[in-house]
Design a protein around this motif. Sequence first.
Motif, PDB file in Angstrom:
ATOM      1  N   LEU A 131      21.732   1.924  45.863  1.00  0.00           N
ATOM      2  CA  LEU A 131      22.105   3.282  45.444  1.00  0.00           C
ATOM      3  C   LEU A 131      21.274   3.738  44.250  1.00  0.00           C
ATOM      4  O   LEU A 131      20.958   4.915  44.113  1.00  0.00           O
ATOM      5  CB  LEU A 131      23.592   3.339  45.086  1.00  0.00           C
ATOM      6  N   ARG A 132      20.909   2.761  43.380  1.00  0.00           N
ATOM      7  CA  ARG A 132      20.148   3.148  42.204  1.00  0.00           C
ATOM      8  C   ARG A 132      18.780   3.721  42.599  1.00  0.00           C
ATOM      9  O   ARG A 132      18.231   4.576  41.941  1.00  0.00           O
ATOM     10  CB  ARG A 132      19.958   1.935  41.302  1.00  0.00           C
ATOM     11  N   ARG A 133      18.236   3.205  43.718  1.00  0.00           N
ATOM     12  CA  ARG A 133      16.936   3.723  44.167  1.00  0.00           C
ATOM     13  C   ARG A 133      17.073   4.985  45.022  1.00  0.00           C
ATOM     14  O   ARG A 133      16.079   5.574  45.434  1.00  0.00           O
ATOM     15  CB  ARG A 133      16.230   2.649  44.999  1.00  0.00           C
ATOM     16  N   LEU A 134      18.305   5.340  45.343  1.00  0.00           N
ATOM     17  CA  LEU A 134      18.541   6.460  46.253  1.00  0.00           C
ATOM     18  C   LEU A 134      18.733   7.721  45.426  1.00  0.00           C
ATOM     19  O   LEU A 134      19.844   8.119  45.122  1.00  0.00           O
ATOM     20  CB  LEU A 134      19.792   6.165  47.079  1.00  0.00           C
ATOM     21  N   THR A 135      17.600   8.348  45.049  1.00  0.00           N
ATOM     22  CA  THR A 135      17.721   9.549  44.231  1.00  0.00           C
ATOM     23  C   THR A 135      18.213  10.698  45.097  1.00  0.00           C
ATOM     24  O   THR A 135      18.180  10.632  46.323  1.00  0.00           O
ATOM     25  CB  THR A 135      16.370   9.924  43.610  1.00  0.00           C
ATOM     26  N   ILE A 136      18.665  11.741  44.408  1.00  0.00           N
ATOM     27  CA  ILE A 136      19.293  12.888  45.030  1.00  0.00           C
ATOM     28  C   ILE A 136      18.533  13.397  46.260  1.00  0.00           C
ATOM     29  O   ILE A 136      19.111  13.580  47.330  1.00  0.00           O
ATOM     30  CB  ILE A 136      19.416  14.017  43.990  1.00  0.00           C
ATOM     31  N   GLU A 137      17.214  13.592  46.106  1.00  0.00           N
ATOM     32  CA  GLU A 137      16.498  14.230  47.209  1.00  0.00           C
ATOM     33  C   GLU A 137      16.218  13.277  48.363  1.00  0.00           C
ATOM     34  O   GLU A 137      15.771  13.683  49.424  1.00  0.00           O
ATOM     35  CB  GLU A 137      15.198  14.893  46.722  1.00  0.00           C
ATOM     36  N   LYS A 138      16.526  11.998  48.168  1.00  0.00           N
ATOM     37  CA  LYS A 138      16.323  11.048  49.270  1.00  0.00           C
ATOM     38  C   LYS A 138      17.584  10.861  50.100  1.00  0.00           C
ATOM     39  O   LYS A 138      17.542  10.250  51.161  1.00  0.00           O
ATOM     40  CB  LYS A 138      15.888   9.692  48.716  1.00  0.00           C
ATOM     41  N   ILE A 139      18.729  11.354  49.587  1.00  0.00           N
ATOM     42  CA  ILE A 139      19.988  11.093  50.290  1.00  0.00           C
ATOM     43  C   ILE A 139      20.031  11.715  51.697  1.00  0.00           C
ATOM     44  O   ILE A 139      20.431  11.040  52.642  1.00  0.00           O
ATOM     45  CB  ILE A 139      21.198  11.517  49.427  1.00  0.00           C
ATOM     46  N   PRO A 140      19.581  12.979  51.883  1.00  0.00           N
ATOM     47  CA  PRO A 140      19.617  13.506  53.248  1.00  0.00           C
ATOM     48  C   PRO A 140      18.807  12.650  54.220  1.00  0.00           C
ATOM     49  O   PRO A 140      19.300  12.291  55.296  1.00  0.00           O
ATOM     50  CB  PRO A 140      19.013  14.907  53.105  1.00  0.00           C
ATOM     51  N   ALA A 141      17.583  12.262  53.831  1.00  0.00           N
ATOM     52  CA  ALA A 141      16.755  11.452  54.728  1.00  0.00           C
ATOM     53  C   ALA A 141      17.420  10.104  54.984  1.00  0.00           C
ATOM     54  O   ALA A 141      17.484   9.634  56.131  1.00  0.00           O
ATOM     55  CB  ALA A 141      15.370  11.260  54.123  1.00  0.00           C
ATOM     56  N   ALA A 142      17.954   9.485  53.932  1.00  0.00           N
ATOM     57  CA  ALA A 142      18.591   8.179  54.107  1.00  0.00           C
ATOM     58  C   ALA A 142      19.808   8.290  55.023  1.00  0.00           C
ATOM     59  O   ALA A 142      20.028   7.432  55.879  1.00  0.00           O
ATOM     60  CB  ALA A 142      18.997   7.609  52.750  1.00  0.00           C
ATOM     61  N   GLY A 143      20.588   9.362  54.864  1.00  0.00           N
ATOM     62  CA  GLY A 143      21.768   9.543  55.701  1.00  0.00           C
ATOM     63  C   GLY A 143      21.409   9.737  57.161  1.00  0.00           C
ATOM     64  O   GLY A 143      22.034   9.167  58.052  1.00  0.00           O
TER      65      GLY A 143
END
Lengths: 207, 252
Positions: A28-40
Motif C-alpha cells: 500500500l505504501r507504494r500504491l500512490t493515489i494515481e496508481k490506485i485505479p490501474a491497480a484496482g
Amino acid sequence: MHIVDGALSAPVLVGGAVLAAAGIGLGLRRLTIEKIPAAGILSATFFVASLIHVPVGPSSVHLIVNGLAGLVLGWAAFPALFVGLLLQAVFFGFGGLLVLGVNTVAIALPAVLVHYACRRGIAAESPHGAAIWGAVGGGAAIALTAGAVALALALSGAEFVPAAQLVLFAHLPVMAVEALLSGAAVLLARRVKPELFGLMQAEAGHA
Amino acid sequence: MAAVLDGDDHDHAGPIGRVDPRARIVAAVVFAVAVVSCRQPAALGLGLGFAFALMLLARLPVAATLRRMAAMDLFVVVMLLTLPFTMPGDVVFELAGFPASRQGLDRALEIALKANAVVLALLALVGSMSPVTLGHALHRLRLPANLVHLLLFTVRYIDVLHQEYQRLRTAMTTRGFRPSTSLHTLRSFGYLVGMMLVRALERSERILAAMTCRGFAGTFPLFDDFRLGGRDWAFAALVLSACAMTVAVEML
C-alpha cells in the motif's frame, strides 16, 4: 489453492496473518493515489483470470497467474491479491476467514519474489527473451505457492506431511500450464503494450 | 454466480440484512475464532447449526448457499480423505491393507465441520451485503483508506472485465478455438490473458483521465450512515451467546 479453516495450528494462522499484514502494508505504501485505479482494474483482471479453466487431460485446472501479477504489479500484488482472496472467501465461500492471512502470503509472497527475480529479464531487448523470463516467473510462482501451502500444513502437524507432499506433486502440471501461459501472455503484452511492466514502479503521473 | 459477478449490488433483506454491516463483520470473525478453537464434534455440530440458522435469517437461497459452502479445493478433499490413514492410533478398519485410525477419522471430521461452519457463517453474515457496503464497513473498521479504494475499484470492474473476457472467448470460439490439452491451447489462453491485461491498462488510463476531469483528487468520499442501534446490540448479544454456548459445550 485455498486452505480451509480448521486445519492449521494457531501459531501458523497468527504468523500468516502478521506476514500478510506486513506485505499488504508495504504494498500500500507504494500504491500512490494515481496508481490506485490501474491497480484496482488489474486486480479485477487477475480475479477474472482465476475463473479461467484450462483442460489438463481429463480434468481441468483454474488459473492462479500470481507470477504474472507479480511481474505487472510488483509489491502492489500483495494488496491486490488479498482483495481477490477476500472477495472469493466472502462471496464464493472459497477458503476461509481466519486462514485468509496464510492464503494471502502463499499467493502473494511468490508474486513479489518473482517480481524481483524476473524484472530485469522481463525488460530484455527482444520480446522472446522477455517471454522466457515470463515463463520462468509464472512457473516459479506456482512452485513457491505450492511450497508455502505444503509448509503451512507441515508446520501444523505431522499428520499433514503426506498431504503436503501430495500438494507439491499435484502442482507439477499446474506449474507447466502456468509457465507456458504466462510466457505467451508476456510475449503478447511486450509486443502490444510494453509499458505494462514497470507500471507500478514508474515514479509520478502516468498511472 | 455471486454478487461480485452479477453486478447485484443489493443488500439482502431479512433480519440480518437490517443489522449494521460492521457488527456483521465483527460477528463473523468472533464466530470463526470460537468455532476454530473447539475440538469436540458436539460443539462443532452446534456451531454448524448456528451457522445454518444465520443463513436462514439472512434469507440466502438455501440450496445454492449450501453448495457453495461444501465446495472445496480438490486438495483439501484429498487431505481429509488421507488423514485417517496418515494419523497413527487405534485401527478402525483397513482399506487395501492400509489401516485407518479413529484419531484420524475424528480429525478429518473436525476439520470438515469447522471449515463448513465458518464458511457458512461468513456467507450468511458478510456475503449477504453488497461488495460496496463491505468496502465502506471495512473503512469504518479502520482498514487503510487506499486498501478500501483498491477493493472498491476491483469490485467495480470485475463485472466489466468478466464481460470483456466473455466477448474475447466468443470471438475465439467463432474462429474455431476449442480448448484441449495442447500447446496451442496454452498459447491461446496466454494471449487471451495478455490481451485482457493490455485492455485493462488502456481502460484504466481512460478512467483516470475521466476522473481527473471531474476533479478526482485521489480519494472518494466514503459515505455511510452506519449507526449502532438497539437492533444491532441485540444481534451482537445473540451471536455472542451462540459462541458462548458452543464453547460451553466444548468445555463439558
